[in-house]
Design a protein around this motif. Sequence first.
Motif, PDB file in Angstrom:
ATOM      1  N   ARG A 449      -9.583  11.717   9.085  1.00 23.64           N
ATOM      2  CA  ARG A 449      -8.312  11.698   8.364  1.00 23.64           C
ATOM      3  C   ARG A 449      -8.246  10.457   7.458  1.00 23.64           C
ATOM      4  O   ARG A 449      -8.918   9.455   7.712  1.00 23.64           O
ATOM      5  CB  ARG A 449      -7.146  11.664   9.346  1.00 23.64           C
ATOM      6  N   PRO A 450      -7.393  10.523   6.436  1.00 22.32           N
ATOM      7  CA  PRO A 450      -7.232   9.345   5.565  1.00 22.32           C
ATOM      8  C   PRO A 450      -6.580   8.186   6.316  1.00 22.32           C
ATOM      9  O   PRO A 450      -5.832   8.385   7.284  1.00 22.32           O
ATOM     10  CB  PRO A 450      -6.314   9.856   4.442  1.00 22.32           C
ATOM     11  N   LEU A 451      -6.841   6.980   5.817  1.00 23.31           N
ATOM     12  CA  LEU A 451      -6.218   5.774   6.349  1.00 23.31           C
ATOM     13  C   LEU A 451      -5.353   5.148   5.260  1.00 23.31           C
ATOM     14  O   LEU A 451      -5.829   4.867   4.162  1.00 23.31           O
ATOM     15  CB  LEU A 451      -7.276   4.770   6.807  1.00 23.31           C
ATOM     16  N   VAL A 452      -4.076   4.960   5.582  1.00 21.48           N
ATOM     17  CA  VAL A 452      -3.163   4.244   4.693  1.00 21.48           C
ATOM     18  C   VAL A 452      -3.132   2.798   5.164  1.00 21.48           C
ATOM     19  O   VAL A 452      -2.721   2.510   6.293  1.00 21.48           O
ATOM     20  CB  VAL A 452      -1.749   4.842   4.716  1.00 21.48           C
ATOM     21  N   LEU A 453      -3.560   1.903   4.307  1.00 19.68           N
ATOM     22  CA  LEU A 453      -3.626   0.484   4.651  1.00 19.68           C
ATOM     23  C   LEU A 453      -2.568  -0.263   3.850  1.00 19.68           C
ATOM     24  O   LEU A 453      -2.676  -0.410   2.637  1.00 19.68           O
ATOM     25  CB  LEU A 453      -5.022  -0.056   4.354  1.00 19.68           C
ATOM     26  N   GLU A 454      -1.519  -0.708   4.539  1.00 23.02           N
ATOM     27  CA  GLU A 454      -0.392  -1.393   3.889  1.00 23.02           C
ATOM     28  C   GLU A 454      -0.366  -2.850   4.312  1.00 23.02           C
ATOM     29  O   GLU A 454      -0.384  -3.164   5.501  1.00 23.02           O
ATOM     30  CB  GLU A 454       0.922  -0.717   4.265  1.00 23.02           C
ATOM     31  N   LEU A 455      -0.303  -3.724   3.330  1.00 22.98           N
ATOM     32  CA  LEU A 455      -0.190  -5.152   3.598  1.00 22.98           C
ATOM     33  C   LEU A 455       1.241  -5.593   3.311  1.00 22.98           C
ATOM     34  O   LEU A 455       1.757  -5.395   2.209  1.00 22.98           O
ATOM     35  CB  LEU A 455      -1.172  -5.942   2.731  1.00 22.98           C
ATOM     36  N   ILE A 456       1.878  -6.170   4.314  1.00 25.85           N
ATOM     37  CA  ILE A 456       3.260  -6.621   4.170  1.00 25.85           C
ATOM     38  C   ILE A 456       3.252  -8.052   3.663  1.00 25.85           C
ATOM     39  O   ILE A 456       2.719  -8.956   4.314  1.00 25.85           O
ATOM     40  CB  ILE A 456       3.999  -6.540   5.519  1.00 25.85           C
ATOM     41  N   ALA A 457       3.823  -8.259   2.503  1.00 29.03           N
ATOM     42  CA  ALA A 457       3.878  -9.595   1.899  1.00 29.03           C
ATOM     43  C   ALA A 457       5.324  -9.900   1.552  1.00 29.03           C
ATOM     44  O   ALA A 457       5.773  -9.678   0.426  1.00 29.03           O
ATOM     45  CB  ALA A 457       2.993  -9.656   0.658  1.00 29.03           C
ATOM     46  N   ASP A 458       6.081 -10.352   2.532  1.00 36.19           N
ATOM     47  CA  ASP A 458       7.500 -10.622   2.307  1.00 36.19           C
ATOM     48  C   ASP A 458       7.665 -11.931   1.543  1.00 36.19           C
ATOM     49  O   ASP A 458       8.174 -12.933   2.052  1.00 36.19           O
ATOM     50  CB  ASP A 458       8.247 -10.680   3.635  1.00 36.19           C
ATOM     51  N   ILE A 459       7.191 -11.890   0.310  1.00 37.66           N
ATOM     52  CA  ILE A 459       7.205 -13.076  -0.549  1.00 37.66           C
ATOM     53  C   ILE A 459       8.144 -12.819  -1.722  1.00 37.66           C
ATOM     54  O   ILE A 459       8.087 -11.773  -2.353  1.00 37.66           O
ATOM     55  CB  ILE A 459       5.801 -13.390  -1.101  1.00 37.66           C
ATOM     56  N   VAL A 460       8.994 -13.766  -1.989  1.00 39.05           N
ATOM     57  CA  VAL A 460       9.787 -13.743  -3.209  1.00 39.05           C
ATOM     58  C   VAL A 460       9.261 -14.863  -4.095  1.00 39.05           C
ATOM     59  O   VAL A 460       9.243 -16.026  -3.693  1.00 39.05           O
ATOM     60  CB  VAL A 460      11.287 -13.937  -2.922  1.00 39.05           C
ATOM     61  N   GLN A 461       8.801 -14.496  -5.281  1.00 34.06           N
ATOM     62  CA  GLN A 461       8.238 -15.504  -6.167  1.00 34.06           C
ATOM     63  C   GLN A 461       9.275 -16.573  -6.508  1.00 34.06           C
ATOM     64  O   GLN A 461      10.396 -16.259  -6.902  1.00 34.06           O
ATOM     65  CB  GLN A 461       7.752 -14.849  -7.469  1.00 34.06           C
ATOM     66  N   ASP A 462       8.890 -17.815  -6.352  1.00 37.69           N
ATOM     67  CA  ASP A 462       9.759 -18.923  -6.728  1.00 37.69           C
ATOM     68  C   ASP A 462       9.904 -18.947  -8.244  1.00 37.69           C
ATOM     69  O   ASP A 462       8.932 -19.018  -8.979  1.00 37.69           O
ATOM     70  CB  ASP A 462       9.172 -20.248  -6.238  1.00 37.69           C
ATOM     71  N   GLN A 463      11.165 -18.875  -8.714  1.00 36.46           N
ATOM     72  CA  GLN A 463      11.415 -18.731 -10.151  1.00 36.46           C
ATOM     73  C   GLN A 463      10.817 -19.878 -10.960  1.00 36.46           C
ATOM     74  O   GLN A 463      10.201 -19.668 -12.012  1.00 36.46           O
ATOM     75  CB  GLN A 463      12.919 -18.657 -10.395  1.00 36.46           C
ATOM     76  N   ALA A 464      10.959 -21.095 -10.476  1.00 36.20           N
ATOM     77  CA  ALA A 464      10.435 -22.243 -11.220  1.00 36.20           C
ATOM     78  C   ALA A 464       8.920 -22.153 -11.361  1.00 36.20           C
ATOM     79  O   ALA A 464       8.357 -22.443 -12.420  1.00 36.20           O
ATOM     80  CB  ALA A 464      10.827 -23.539 -10.516  1.00 36.20           C
ATOM     81  N   ARG A 465       8.242 -21.740 -10.286  1.00 36.16           N
ATOM     82  CA  ARG A 465       6.785 -21.630 -10.345  1.00 36.16           C
ATOM     83  C   ARG A 465       6.368 -20.523 -11.306  1.00 36.16           C
ATOM     84  O   ARG A 465       5.368 -20.665 -12.015  1.00 36.16           O
ATOM     85  CB  ARG A 465       6.223 -21.358  -8.945  1.00 36.16           C
TER      86      ARG A 465
END
Length: 690
Positions: A449-465
Amino acid sequence: MSTNQEVASNRYCLDPYSYKRRRTHEVMVGNVGVGGNNPIRVQSMTTTRTKDVESTVNQIVSLARVGCEIVRVTTPTPADAKAIKDIKKELQSKNIHIPIVADVHFSPHAAMEAALWADKVRINPGNFADTKLFHIKEYTDEEYAKHLEKIAEKLYPLVMRCKERGISMRIGTNHGSLSDRIMSRYGDTPLGMVESALEFVRMCEEWGYKDIILSMKASNPKVMIAAYRLLAASMLEYGMTYPFHLGVTEAGNGEDGRIKSAIGIGTLLEDGIGDTVRVSLTEDPENEIPFAYELVKRYAYGIVPDSDEATSIEPLPDLRSPFDYSPRPTRKIFLGEHVLGANNPPLVLYKQSSPLSINGVVSINRPVGRDSLRADALSLEVASEKDRDVFQTSASGLQFASNKPALIATLRFPVDVEDFEAAAYMCSIERGQEDSLFTVAQLAIEHNRPLVLELIADIVQDQARVLEGKHDYSVVDELISYALKVEQFGVNDLILALRIPDRSYRIRAYRLLDSRLRELGKDWNLLLTVTEDDLIDASIGLGSLLCDGIGSMVSIEGNKPYEEKISLVFNILQASGARISKAEFIACPSCGRTLFDLQTTTEKIKSKTGHLKGVKIAVMGCIVNGLGELADADFGYMGSGEGKVNLFVGKTCVEKNVPEEIAADKLVDLIKAHGRWIDPPDNNSPMHDS
């Protein structure tokens, strides 16, 4: 430039992986500055007859009250243009000083009169001194040059008058009204739209006039996006800094019109392209303004760099083809009864968030709306042995007449490989945590069967950066590294996903992910997971990627009920041209040229024909863009006179001057006569029960 391929290095914005507004010079429209360091301006257009001064003034007052910054009025005749003088006088008496733009088509005489009174004159290079009769002619270079000389003779007096008065001009190209001359050399293409405008820009520059704003409008968001990107690339190549007016023309009404506009305008704003916007809805013009502000407020923080140098700390690859729809080749995967990848339309995934053991039985996949829409796949979290039992019971119990959803198991605990089978397995992991990866991969291998590979990146880009050009896209390389590991482990059918809450960061991460996979020659499919169900954010978040050919499966999360999410995701797929599930409508927003009540008529036609999947219907108020947009439609309904309508098949008029009261029924008869009619579904049919 004569072909898309001649645009150097796909460069149409400063950096596809950070938000920087395109550098433009300021152009004044009355007392309102457009471009430069000004905010993105919001504008609209009246629907009244301009000669009706009282009605036009009243509508402009209403627009000003809801925050409209610039108002356009139609000026089909010199008399309409002259009425601007009285309109401005009345507005000033009410202490309203909103700039007035004269919208001119076909008539240089009307343009000359408008330039005496308006704050800006909009001309369409496709019809200002040119023709669109669908005549096919081959032009020699000498003939083409002579034709341009004749156009210059008519344009020069207008430019001189604008210079003398110190007013601006919009050179507004429309996909639906490219001239026969442009069509003969460039075809019905975004490149033709760009060249049509640049011919006029070059003339104006020769005469020392640069108070110009440019637009590239189309009813198809993909065409519109490609045209503006090509224009931006041309500006970079030629060192031009003209501001852009953004809009999806003939977008329609309701949710459909708003989604189309959000996709087209929002995709460009994401790349810092656009200085003023108009959301063209087939509704009262006051309705356009709040939505436009909701759209542009997301980009209020943008800064304008001092130069056109890209500002990334490290150059990142961008192997997309941003000027045309060119998806990366992807592997064909069978997901239950559905086919994923290999240029098939994207599948829709719905994630069941609540624990299965509480529900006991899963029965959420109830069909909704038109044509029994439902998710193609359900992702169910399995976090315990009891969840596993519920999953297996649900898998055997979901029996539908058609479109049986594929059940994807998102595993949260160790399971016995032999006892657990699903249409696909999802491994959703936090960054740096791959403990469960190979356990789930083993399931995919054992059951093929297919594999769904999800990476959780709970990142909010810092606006200044972000504004400094500092970006962390290591999440992309981390996901690819995991995918390479499970591929070596023996998993071939991979579907990759990034779960990122920040919309702009997510869009750019998926762009980079697609580009990296192109570099590696990998045909892995991508699942686009949008974490918000707000119409604007979801439309931009999905539509911008789908219009670039990125994404084989889509999912919307958030707090809305299942029915609303499914309706929204299918409407986004439809608007981006990725998956058609109903009739497609091209409906102009109405103006003083319109020869019937567009709002009522459009709703009447949609109610009769909206179920005709894949049929494209144009509802046009007049001939300005009508012939061109009708040529792109299967059937057309266009005003021909007061209370009279012409009906079209493609670009061919088949019935003339049909009374308005019977025209909609005549259109249905026409569709039936050409074998495109099906009866609407019976919403009480048993197939609508899960």
